[in-house]
Design a protein around this motif. Structure first.
Motif, PDB file in Angstrom:
ATOM      1  N   UNK A   1     -20.393   2.363  12.107  1.00 25.71           N
ATOM      2  CA  UNK A   1     -19.499   1.614  11.238  1.00 25.71           C
ATOM      3  C   UNK A   1     -18.535   2.552  10.525  1.00 25.71           C
ATOM      4  N   UNK A   2     -19.022   3.711  10.077  1.00 29.12           N
ATOM      5  CA  UNK A   2     -18.152   4.660   9.389  1.00 29.12           C
ATOM      6  C   UNK A   2     -17.066   5.154  10.334  1.00 29.12           C
ATOM      7  N   UNK A   3     -17.396   5.354  11.586  1.00 31.42           N
ATOM      8  CA  UNK A   3     -16.417   5.836  12.556  1.00 31.42           C
ATOM      9  C   UNK A   3     -15.454   4.737  12.993  1.00 31.42           C
ATOM     10  N   UNK A   4     -15.804   3.491  12.726  1.00 31.55           N
ATOM     11  CA  UNK A   4     -14.985   2.375  13.166  1.00 31.55           C
ATOM     12  C   UNK A   4     -13.877   2.025  12.168  1.00 31.55           C
ATOM     13  N   UNK A   5     -13.744   2.774  11.079  1.00 26.56           N
ATOM     14  CA  UNK A   5     -12.684   2.481  10.119  1.00 26.56           C
ATOM     15  C   UNK A   5     -11.322   2.604  10.790  1.00 26.56           C
ATOM     16  N   UNK A   6     -10.455   1.666  10.467  1.00 26.30           N
ATOM     17  CA  UNK A   6      -9.099   1.688  11.011  1.00 26.30           C
ATOM     18  C   UNK A   6      -8.101   1.707   9.865  1.00 26.30           C
ATOM     19  N   UNK A   7      -7.073   2.510  10.011  1.00 27.49           N
ATOM     20  CA  UNK A   7      -6.037   2.625   8.991  1.00 27.49           C
ATOM     21  C   UNK A   7      -4.668   2.542   9.647  1.00 27.49           C
ATOM     22  N   UNK A   8      -3.717   2.040   8.888  1.00 23.02           N
ATOM     23  CA  UNK A   8      -2.315   2.042   9.314  1.00 23.02           C
ATOM     24  C   UNK A   8      -1.553   2.829   8.265  1.00 23.02           C
ATOM     25  N   UNK A   9      -0.912   3.911   8.685  1.00 18.78           N
ATOM     26  CA  UNK A   9      -0.171   4.790   7.780  1.00 18.78           C
ATOM     27  C   UNK A   9       1.322   4.625   8.055  1.00 18.78           C
ATOM     28  N   UNK A  10       2.058   4.179   7.027  1.00 18.48           N
ATOM     29  CA  UNK A  10       3.510   4.017   7.120  1.00 18.48           C
ATOM     30  C   UNK A  10       4.172   5.259   6.551  1.00 18.48           C
ATOM     31  N   UNK A  11       5.112   5.837   7.311  1.00 23.86           N
ATOM     32  CA  UNK A  11       5.776   7.057   6.885  1.00 23.86           C
ATOM     33  C   UNK A  11       7.189   7.118   7.426  1.00 23.86           C
ATOM     34  N   UNK A  12       7.972   8.005   6.848  1.00 26.43           N
ATOM     35  CA  UNK A  12       9.306   8.303   7.367  1.00 26.43           C
ATOM     36  C   UNK A  12       9.144   9.077   8.670  1.00 26.43           C
TER      37      UNK A  12
ATOM     38  N   UNK B   1       4.352  16.250   6.271  1.00 24.85           N
ATOM     39  CA  UNK B   1       3.135  16.240   5.451  1.00 24.85           C
ATOM     40  C   UNK B   1       2.364  14.937   5.646  1.00 24.85           C
ATOM     41  N   UNK B   2       3.070  13.850   5.909  1.00 23.73           N
ATOM     42  CA  UNK B   2       2.399  12.574   6.180  1.00 23.73           C
ATOM     43  C   UNK B   2       1.647  12.641   7.506  1.00 23.73           C
ATOM     44  N   UNK B   3       2.240  13.291   8.484  1.00 30.54           N
ATOM     45  CA  UNK B   3       1.567  13.472   9.769  1.00 30.54           C
ATOM     46  C   UNK B   3       0.320  14.330   9.599  1.00 30.54           C
TER      47      UNK B   3
ATOM     48  N   UNK C   1       5.070   9.545  -0.558  1.00 30.87           N
ATOM     49  CA  UNK C   1       5.796   9.615   0.714  1.00 30.87           C
ATOM     50  C   UNK C   1       5.195   8.773   1.835  1.00 30.87           C
ATOM     51  N   UNK C   2       3.987   8.257   1.669  1.00 31.50           N
ATOM     52  CA  UNK C   2       3.437   7.364   2.688  1.00 31.50           C
ATOM     53  C   UNK C   2       2.524   6.329   2.036  1.00 31.50           C
ATOM     54  N   UNK C   3       2.318   5.236   2.766  1.00 28.15           N
ATOM     55  CA  UNK C   3       1.477   4.136   2.309  1.00 28.15           C
ATOM     56  C   UNK C   3       0.505   3.802   3.431  1.00 28.15           C
TER      57      UNK C   3
ATOM     58  N   UNK D   1      -2.888  17.302   3.378  1.00 28.65           N
ATOM     59  CA  UNK D   1      -1.560  17.261   3.969  1.00 28.65           C
ATOM     60  C   UNK D   1      -0.522  18.102   3.245  1.00 28.65           C
ATOM     61  N   UNK D   2      -0.831  18.536   2.024  1.00 27.04           N
ATOM     62  CA  UNK D   2       0.106  19.340   1.244  1.00 27.04           C
ATOM     63  C   UNK D   2      -0.471  20.751   1.080  1.00 27.04           C
ATOM     64  N   UNK D   3       0.191  21.734   1.669  1.00 26.28           N
ATOM     65  CA  UNK D   3      -0.345  23.099   1.628  1.00 26.28           C
ATOM     66  C   UNK D   3      -0.325  23.698   0.220  1.00 26.28           C
TER      67      UNK D   3
END
Length: 144
Positions: free
Chosen positions: A21-32, A37-39, A76-78, A119-121
């Protein structure tokens, strides 16, 4: 089958099911389309076992408005994850807490692009003030 063996098998099955179940999480990341850094954040989220769909858009403002992100709390992303909105480079400890507690809120966010977040160095410069938001209002939630 002996009682200890049955107990062990039941425990093993529950453990495997929980892991699946933990591995089955799905996300949608909206970015420019141009945001590196979003990638990087998406890659790090995927490394944690989340199936991440990256959606590149030139209308992040529209995405944030539709998601209910409070004015001035943008980044920068949602991300859409498990019925929640995650705004910006939120540290994974805050996401873990969100998914564990499952509060009745719209989401959490970390405004801007703080150095030292996923994502931010670079090293962390100041405490990360993660906010919760609901009904387009932000309030303090967690400091990391």
């Amino acid at each position: 089958m002996s009682r200890p063996t049955a107990l062990w098998l039941t425990t093993a099955l529950l453990t495997l099911t929980g892991t699946a179940q933990a591995e089955a999480l799905e996300a949608r990341l909206y970015k420019s389309p141009s945001c590196g850094c979003c990638s990087a954040y998406a890659r790090q989220l995927a490394e944690r076992g989340v199936d991440v769909e990256v959606v590149e858009t030139h209308d992040l403002g529209g995405v944030k408005q539709a998601a209910g992100v409070p004015y001035g709390e943008g980044a920068c992303h949602t991300i859409e994850l498990e019925g929640y909105v995650i705004e910006g480079h939120v540290p994974f400890a805050a996401i873990d807490r969100l998914l564990e507690e499952r509060p009745d809120i719209d989401g959490i966010g970390l405004a801007g692009m703080p150095v030292g977040t996923p994502g931010m160095p670079g090293p962390q410069q100041a405490p990360f003030e993660v906010k919760q938001f609901d009904d387009r209002r932000a309030t303090p939630w967690m400091t990391l």
